[in-house]
Design a protein around this motif. Structure first.
Motif, PDB file in Angstrom:
ATOM      1  N   VAL A  61      12.390  12.288   2.577  1.00  0.00           N
ATOM      2  CA  VAL A  61      11.029  12.487   3.385  1.00  0.00           C
ATOM      3  C   VAL A  61      10.520  10.969   3.337  1.00  0.00           C
ATOM      4  N   GLU A  62      10.406  10.347   4.536  1.00  0.00           N
ATOM      5  CA  GLU A  62       9.659   8.956   4.275  1.00  0.00           C
ATOM      6  C   GLU A  62       8.515   8.857   5.283  1.00  0.00           C
ATOM      7  N   LEU A  63       7.474   8.142   4.700  1.00  0.00           N
ATOM      8  CA  LEU A  63       6.228   8.283   5.190  1.00  0.00           C
ATOM      9  C   LEU A  63       6.014   6.809   6.237  1.00  0.00           C
TER      10      LEU A  63
ATOM     11  N   GLY B  97       7.399  11.981   7.209  1.00  0.00           N
ATOM     12  CA  GLY B  97       6.110  12.492   6.943  1.00  0.00           C
ATOM     13  C   GLY B  97       5.857  12.184   5.502  1.00  0.00           C
ATOM     14  N   ASP B  98       4.571  12.811   5.030  1.00  0.00           N
ATOM     15  CA  ASP B  98       4.091  12.492   3.683  1.00  0.00           C
ATOM     16  C   ASP B  98       4.273  13.714   2.971  1.00  0.00           C
ATOM     17  N   ILE B  99       5.142  13.096   1.725  1.00  0.00           N
ATOM     18  CA  ILE B  99       5.740  14.184   0.816  1.00  0.00           C
ATOM     19  C   ILE B  99       4.586  15.105   0.319  1.00  0.00           C
TER      20      ILE B  99
ATOM     21  N   ASN C 282       8.812  -1.057  -3.067  1.00  0.00           N
ATOM     22  CA  ASN C 282       9.606  -2.187  -4.194  1.00  0.00           C
ATOM     23  C   ASN C 282      10.887  -1.338  -4.006  1.00  0.00           C
ATOM     24  N   PHE C 283      11.804  -2.314  -3.265  1.00  0.00           N
ATOM     25  CA  PHE C 283      13.161  -1.703  -3.043  1.00  0.00           C
ATOM     26  C   PHE C 283      14.130  -2.300  -4.095  1.00  0.00           C
ATOM     27  N   LEU C 284      14.830  -1.137  -4.513  1.00  0.00           N
ATOM     28  CA  LEU C 284      15.904  -1.483  -5.460  1.00  0.00           C
ATOM     29  C   LEU C 284      17.023  -2.305  -4.896  1.00  0.00           C
TER      30      LEU C 284
ATOM     31  N   GLY D 239       0.741  -1.097  -0.030  1.00  0.00           N
ATOM     32  CA  GLY D 239      -0.094   0.115  -0.004  1.00  0.00           C
ATOM     33  C   GLY D 239       0.878   1.419   0.018  1.00  0.00           C
ATOM     34  N   LEU D 240       2.249   1.074   0.374  1.00  0.00           N
ATOM     35  CA  LEU D 240       2.944   2.324   0.306  1.00  0.00           C
ATOM     36  C   LEU D 240       3.834   2.235  -0.826  1.00  0.00           C
ATOM     37  N   GLY D 241       3.666   1.486  -1.584  1.00  0.00           N
ATOM     38  CA  GLY D 241       4.303   1.461  -3.097  1.00  0.00           C
ATOM     39  C   GLY D 241       5.901   0.760  -2.607  1.00  0.00           C
TER      40      GLY D 241
HETATM   41  N1  SAM Z   1      13.901   4.595  -2.381  1.00  0.00           N
HETATM   42  C1  SAM Z   1      13.680   3.080  -1.828  1.00  0.00           C
HETATM   43  C2  SAM Z   1      14.571   2.284  -2.799  1.00  0.00           C
HETATM   44  O1  SAM Z   1      14.734   2.923  -4.175  1.00  0.00           O
HETATM   45  O2  SAM Z   1      14.754   1.014  -2.738  1.00  0.00           O
HETATM   46  C3  SAM Z   1      12.405   2.916  -1.913  1.00  0.00           C
HETATM   47  C4  SAM Z   1      11.565   3.248  -2.957  1.00  0.00           C
HETATM   48  S1  SAM Z   1       9.768   2.544  -2.848  1.00  0.00           S
HETATM   49  C5  SAM Z   1       9.459   2.364  -4.499  1.00  0.00           C
HETATM   50  C6  SAM Z   1       8.808   3.969  -2.248  1.00  0.00           C
HETATM   51  C7  SAM Z   1       9.236   4.785  -1.005  1.00  0.00           C
HETATM   52  O3  SAM Z   1       8.247   5.702  -0.786  1.00  0.00           O
HETATM   53  C8  SAM Z   1       8.940   3.562   0.174  1.00  0.00           C
HETATM   54  O4  SAM Z   1       9.935   3.556   1.150  1.00  0.00           O
HETATM   55  C9  SAM Z   1       7.539   4.109   0.941  1.00  0.00           C
HETATM   56  O5  SAM Z   1       7.678   3.856   2.240  1.00  0.00           O
HETATM   57  C10 SAM Z   1       7.623   5.620   0.483  1.00  0.00           C
HETATM   58  N2  SAM Z   1       6.218   6.360   0.606  1.00  0.00           N
HETATM   59  C11 SAM Z   1       5.322   5.988   0.111  1.00  0.00           C
HETATM   60  N3  SAM Z   1       4.153   6.940   0.337  1.00  0.00           N
HETATM   61  C12 SAM Z   1       5.090   8.209   0.708  1.00  0.00           C
HETATM   62  C13 SAM Z   1       4.881   9.297   0.887  1.00  0.00           C
HETATM   63  N4  SAM Z   1       3.322   9.831   0.752  1.00  0.00           N
HETATM   64  N5  SAM Z   1       5.691  10.261   1.380  1.00  0.00           N
HETATM   65  C14 SAM Z   1       6.829   9.777   1.511  1.00  0.00           C
HETATM   66  N6  SAM Z   1       7.382   8.535   1.096  1.00  0.00           N
HETATM   67  C15 SAM Z   1       6.617   7.492   0.795  1.00  0.00           C
END
Ligand code: SAM
Length: 273
Positions: A77-79, A102-104, A30-32, A26-28
């Motif tokens: 910024v990390e939620l 927080g939320d971006i 997918n770690f690189l 739900g938070l999208g």
């Molecule tokens: N940067 C990391 C990597 O490349 O492995 C993680 C990328 S992952 C696709 C997306 C990241 O965005 C997750 O860590 C997730 O928790 C965070 N995230 C999701 N919604 C967010 C929001 N509204 N504000 C800030 N961060 C958010």
């Protein structure tokens, strides 16, 4: 201080196990897991030592580490409330790192990044469009936006007028930047595997190429594309714009929004104001 590399499948699995974490769909998340992709993103962002960089969603610090190693000053910024504890460990010792919990979409980016800055991010795909519009429409001192997005979104960001996928996002991105797809990234480069192919897009941010009230322009563009199959005349009158002004704009209003260039949208918006 020598830091163990995070961008690696076994290191990522070990970090997730150690902190008893599961990627939250739900938070999208997918770690690189590929150091070469991290290197190419850092290269595409043309990071020099001392650059101010905003990262959205650092996750466990994979891309962050690449940016920090290149000498950037990273504000991330990390939620997810579980991740700060992880980042404090995986990125321990990097003095050029600042974490904002927080939320971006809610943080005050203008206050956070008052000096010229770049954005580098592997975006959470469920809010890609909102994030891009927030970064582009708020007159921030952002100079370059390098983001990993879904391949289809990358195609929409860079689509030309006349193409089926050209829409409000294409216009918003191209009004304020020159956007190019840098390279594609297959699902195997992430953990867990996403269902889609990704692409890295580089947006060099600039002022709009013509005089326009940006807020009003965006309203006109959104209204024009609200019902793609309708003519401009129908879409715009449905959104409440006066028929006479639409007809006297100099743009043929039997056309559909997807056929209008940026310049033509500007002409339309200026006539409707
Ligand atoms: N940067 C990391 C990597 O490349 O492995 C993680 C990328 S992952 C696709 C997306 C990241 O965005 C997750 O860590 C997730 O928790 C965070 N995230 C999701 N919604 C967010 C929001 N509204 N504000 C800030 N961060 C958010």
């Amino acid at each position: 201080m020598l830091h163990p590399l995070i961008a690696d499948p076994s290191a990522t699995r070990q970090i997730l196990r150690h902190f008893k974490l599961r990627a939250v769909k739900g938070l999208g998340q997918n770690f690189l897991i590929d150091a070469e992709i991290v290197r190419r993103i850092v290269e595409a962002a043309e990071i020099s030592a001392g650059d101010e960089v905003l990262e959205i969603g650092p996750g466990i610090g994979t891309l962050t580490q690449g940016l920090l190693e290149a000498g950037a000053h990273v504000t991330a910024v990390e939620l997810d409330k579980k991740l700060p504890a992880v980042l404090r460990e995986t990125l321990a010792g990097y003095e050029n790192f600042r974490l904002i919990e927080g939320d971006i979409l809610k943080v005050d980016v203008a206050a956070l990044m008052p000096r010229p800055f770049k954005v580098a991010a592997n975006l959470p795909y469920y809010i890609t469009t909102q994030i891009l519009l927030t970064l582009l429409e708020k007159n921030l001192p952002v100079t370059k936006i390098v983001t990993m997005v879904q391949r289809e979104v990358a195609a929409r960001m860079t689509a030309s007028a006349g193409s089926k996928i050209y829409g409000a996002l294409s216009v918003a991105v191209q009004l304020r930047s020159s956007a190019k797809v840098a390279f594609e990234v297959p699902p195997e480069k992430f953990l867990p595997l996403p269902e889609v192919t990704s692409a890295v897009v580089v947006c060099d941010v600039r002022r709009p190429p013509f005089e326009v009230d940006e807020e009003f322009f965006s309203r006109v563009v959104r209204a024009s594309f609200a019902q793609r199959r309708k003519t401009l005349l129908n879409s715009l009158t449905a959104a409440g714009f006066p028929r006479e002004k639409i007809l006297s704009s100099g743009i043929d209003c039997t056309r559909r929004a997807e056929t209008l260039s940026l310049q033509e949208f500007a002409q339309l918006a200026n006539a409707l104001r």
